[in-house]
Design a protein around this motif. Structure first.
Motif, PDB file in Angstrom:
ATOM      1  N   ASP A  38       0.704  -1.242   0.032  1.00 28.42           N
ATOM      2  CA  ASP A  38       0.067   0.077  -0.046  1.00 28.42           C
ATOM      3  C   ASP A  38       1.078   1.170  -0.007  1.00 28.42           C
ATOM      4  O   ASP A  38       1.970   1.278   0.684  1.00 28.42           O
ATOM      5  N   ARG A  39       0.652   2.241  -0.682  1.00 27.62           N
ATOM      6  CA  ARG A  39       1.363   3.473  -0.869  1.00 27.62           C
ATOM      7  C   ARG A  39       1.614   4.038   0.478  1.00 27.62           C
ATOM      8  O   ARG A  39       2.710   4.526   0.727  1.00 27.62           O
ATOM      9  N   ASP A  40       0.754   3.893   1.640  1.00 26.62           N
ATOM     10  CA  ASP A  40       0.917   4.256   2.805  1.00 26.62           C
ATOM     11  C   ASP A  40       2.174   3.803   3.499  1.00 26.62           C
ATOM     12  O   ASP A  40       2.517   4.207   4.775  1.00 26.62           O
ATOM     13  N   GLU A  79      -0.433  -2.861  -7.500  1.00 28.36           N
ATOM     14  CA  GLU A  79      -1.396  -3.824  -6.809  1.00 28.36           C
ATOM     15  C   GLU A  79      -1.211  -4.983  -7.349  1.00 28.36           C
ATOM     16  O   GLU A  79      -1.710  -6.188  -7.001  1.00 28.36           O
TER      17      GLU A  79
END
Length: 354
Positions: A38-40, A79
């Motif tokens: 996930d980008r976070d 993804e």
């Protein structure tokens, strides 16, 4: 001979292994859960890579900005192409990264960039990660291949001294294809910039980006592994956080005004943190084949050194193919660059009809 036969058998197994089967093998590793990155989580991924790269003495380090640029690129499918394995405390233990280049069809490139934390190695995790990466690349190629597409080329880059990864790659059919030197020169007294008859050196000009793109790609077509970049790929390169337009230099033919060479320079600040030295990096040095042998490349490098030094850099650095056909290694050593690290490229190539 027994070892060669075992490798060939394992390679056949890899080609027959579905991505779903490879993914299932990851899920049965005790204590780890897997999901796309996930980008976070990119700051944590960047910290994970920094730990691995320091342990392996990797000459090239990933940065958070670089990971974010990859993530945000319209060409990327994180993804689909990434997995992160975390333990019960949420600590990243392994990353699987099988970067499929979806816009170049001359060669269908897949960059294998997985890693395992140093304290979690020798437990079979790296083997399972690599098998998933390869199965993912193969399945992507099968699902999207069209008539006229070139071969599938899966590549893994590793420091020459990283014996565990290199052995793993060899056992999975990824053989050594090329060696690259990282070279460095201390900027004590930058060399004088010579005049080249009929050519002048000018600043980077964004308005001439398309022309520079064409000149650079044409200059590299006789180099190993080169494929021309799409306009989108080029734009990403010259707008990247690491690119330094103020350090970059163009060689222009006075009679025609045409760009005949370029030095595209970057600041990889994550490497400075690792080495403790501020460095200007020549990411691409290109001279049109019709203008080689006139001293243009030397002038471009010397002007780059001058700009590095003016900006407070302590070293000038670059990478070179050890078997470069243009004589680049002789040029660099002649100017005073010295090898400081060596990387090898392991590859597996599969023809489109296989």
């Amino acid at each position: 001979m027994r070892e060669v036969g075992a490798t060939a058998t394992l390679t056949r197994v890899i080609f027959e292994l579905s991505e779903a089967e490879a993914r299932a093998a990851l899920d049965v590793i005790p204590g780890l859960t897997w999901e796309p990155i996930d980008r976070d989580r990119l700051p944590a991924v960047a910290a994970f890579y920094a730990e691995c790269e320091a342990y392996d003495d990797n000459p090239e380090r990933k940065s958070l900005a670089g990971l974010q640029e990859f993530w945000d690129s319209p060409r990327s499918r994180p993804e689909e192409d990434t997995l992160v394995g975390s333990d019960a405390e949420g600590r990243i233990v392994a990353v699987g990264w099988s970067g499929c280049n979806r816009v170049v069809t001359e060669k269908r490139g897949v960059r294998l960039g997985g890693a395992v934390r140093p304290d979690s190695r020798n437990q079979g995790i790296g083997r399972a990660v690599l098998r998933w990466e390869m199965a993912h690349g193969l399945e992507w190629d099968r699902a999207t291949r069209r008539d006229g597409y070139g071969p599938l080329v899966m590549s893994l880059f590793a420091p020459v001294g990283q014996a565990d990864v290199r052995d793993l790659a060899e056992r999975h059919g990824l053989t050594v294809e090329r060696y690259f030197f990282e070279m460095a020169l201390t900027l004590r007294d930058p060399l004088p910039v010579p005049n080249v008859a009929g050519v002048r050196l000018v600043d980077w000009d964004e308005e001439r980006g398309e022309e520079v793109h064409a000149t650079v790609d044409a200059a590299f077509r006789d180099h190993w592994g080169h494929v021309d970049r799409t306009p989108e790929m080029w734009a990403e390169a010259v707008t990247a956080q690491a690119f330094r337009p103020e350090w970059s230099v163009l060689a222009v033919e006075e009679d025609t005004g045409a760009v005949v060479g370029a030095a595209l320079n970057c600041a990889y600040e994550q490497d400075w943190e690792a080495t403790g030295v501020r460095e200007g990096y020549t990411d691409e040095l290109a001279v049109a084949s019709t203008h080689r042998g006139r001293g243009i490349a030397s002038a471009l490098l010397r002007e780059s050194m001058r700009r590095f030094a003016t900006s407070g850099m302590e070293m000038a650095t670059l990478g070179v193919d050890a078997a470069n056909p243009s004589g680049a290694l002789r040029l660099y050593t002649g100017l005073g660059y010295e090898p400081r690290a060596e990387t090898c490229v392991h590859q597996l190539t599969r023809a489109g009809n296989q």
